[in-house]
Design an enzyme around this catalytic site. Structure first.
Site, PDB file in Angstrom:
ATOM      1  CG  ASP A 133      -1.862  -0.920   1.368  1.00 34.15           C
ATOM      2  OD1 ASP A 133      -2.754  -1.671   0.221  1.00 34.15           O
ATOM      3  OD2 ASP A 133      -1.743  -1.123   2.541  1.00 34.15           O
ATOM      4  CE1 TYR A 184       3.280  -7.060   4.173  1.00 28.42           C
ATOM      5  CE2 TYR A 184       3.128  -8.995   4.274  1.00 28.42           C
ATOM      6  CZ  TYR A 184       3.100  -8.177   3.491  1.00 28.42           C
ATOM      7  OH  TYR A 184       3.039  -7.775   2.399  1.00 28.42           O
TER       8      TYR A 184
END
Length: 283
Positions: free
Chosen positions: A56, A114
């Site tokens: 994103d 992540y």
């Protein structure tokens, strides 16, 4: 060198806040758009550009995997040097190698990891600008409460409540085997110890993630760590399958794509030997 149809596997790193995400958008600064612009003069015709996954706007990456494939007369080393000379600030090619025509960074990988960093304190050290979620206040988040809540979010289950309302994935069934919360040292950040401040990180590893999933999980767990939500509420949130039941979406700048895993790296990824999910490569 002779012109050949070549497939290159790249390891790409980037600083997210300068870009509107990975995917190309006309008239917007994106990582894919910047890479395509830098690569175009180095290929003698149309070429393909494909990543292991989208990130994103504002999200960082230290191990994005990318395929560049097309007619090219350069070696992998020469291509990497040329790309780094042409890429805009905030993007770097860390590695480049020639691969076979079947290599695909998205379908060929089986997991991603992540890391999300959180800073708690009355001020934000400039060195952490655009790198963490600054939660104003004093003192650390409750590690005990967060760990109790995180335990409910591991496993293979439906994460409908933890994905964006705009997520276009067909389903939210995912397998997450690592969701850890760890306090970190501040000595390298602060010249003088300050008990009002605390740095911590979440590490999340799984086979795949829905849009905003990691950030929504972190946002929910932070609410637990602040005492705004009970750890025991997590199973109910999962059962609700309703985005409104979970916490806020954590800001993008605290998130980094840490690692993409390929077959042969199962031990490195920490995936349990009995883990299974739809499309599992060893199923």
């Amino acid at each position: 060198m002779d012109r050949r149809n070549v497939h290159f596997a790249l390891v790409l790193a980037y600083h997210g806040p300068g870009f509107r995400g990975w995917q190309f958008q006309e008239g917007q600064p994106t990582v894919e758009g910047s890479l395509r612009k830098a690569a175009a003069p180095l290929f003698q015709g149309p070429f393909r550009c494909r990543a292991a996954g989208r990130t994103d706007a504002g999200v960082h990456a230290r191990d994005q995997r990318v395929l560049l494939a097309g007619p090219c007369e350069h070696s992998a080393d020469t291509l990497a040097k040329a790309l780094n000379a042409r890429l805009c600030e905030g993007i770097a090619v860390l590695q480049c190698r020639e691969v076979g025509p079947d290599w695909d960074p998205k379908s060929g990988s089986f997991a991603k990891s992540y890391r999300y960093q959180v800073w708690r304190g009355p001020y934000l050290p400039p060195v952490l600008h655009d790198r963490v979620w600054w939660i104003q206040g004093r003192g650390a988040l409750s590690q005990t409460a967060i760990e109790a809540a995180a335990a409910h979010l591991r496993g293979e289950q439906d994460y409908d409540s933890f994905r964006s309302a705009h997520c276009q994935a067909r389903h939210a069934r995912r397998c997450i085997w690592q969701l850890d919360f760890r306090p970190e040292e501040t000595a390298a950040i602060l010249a003088h110890p300050d008990e009002r401040c605390a740095l911590a990180s979440f590490t999340v590893t799984g086979n795949a993630f829905c849009q905003h999933q990691v950030r929504i999980m972190v946002g929910t767990l932070v609410e637990v760590g602040l005492g705004k939500r009970e750890a025991a509420s997590i199973p109910g949130i999962l059962e609700a399958k309703d985005r409104q039941a979970a916490g806020r979406t954590a800001p993008a700048q605290g998130l980094t794509l840490q690692r993409v895993y390929f077959p042969g790296e199962e031990a490195l990824s920490g995936v349990p030997s009995d883990a299974r999910w739809p499309g599992c490569p060893w199923d």
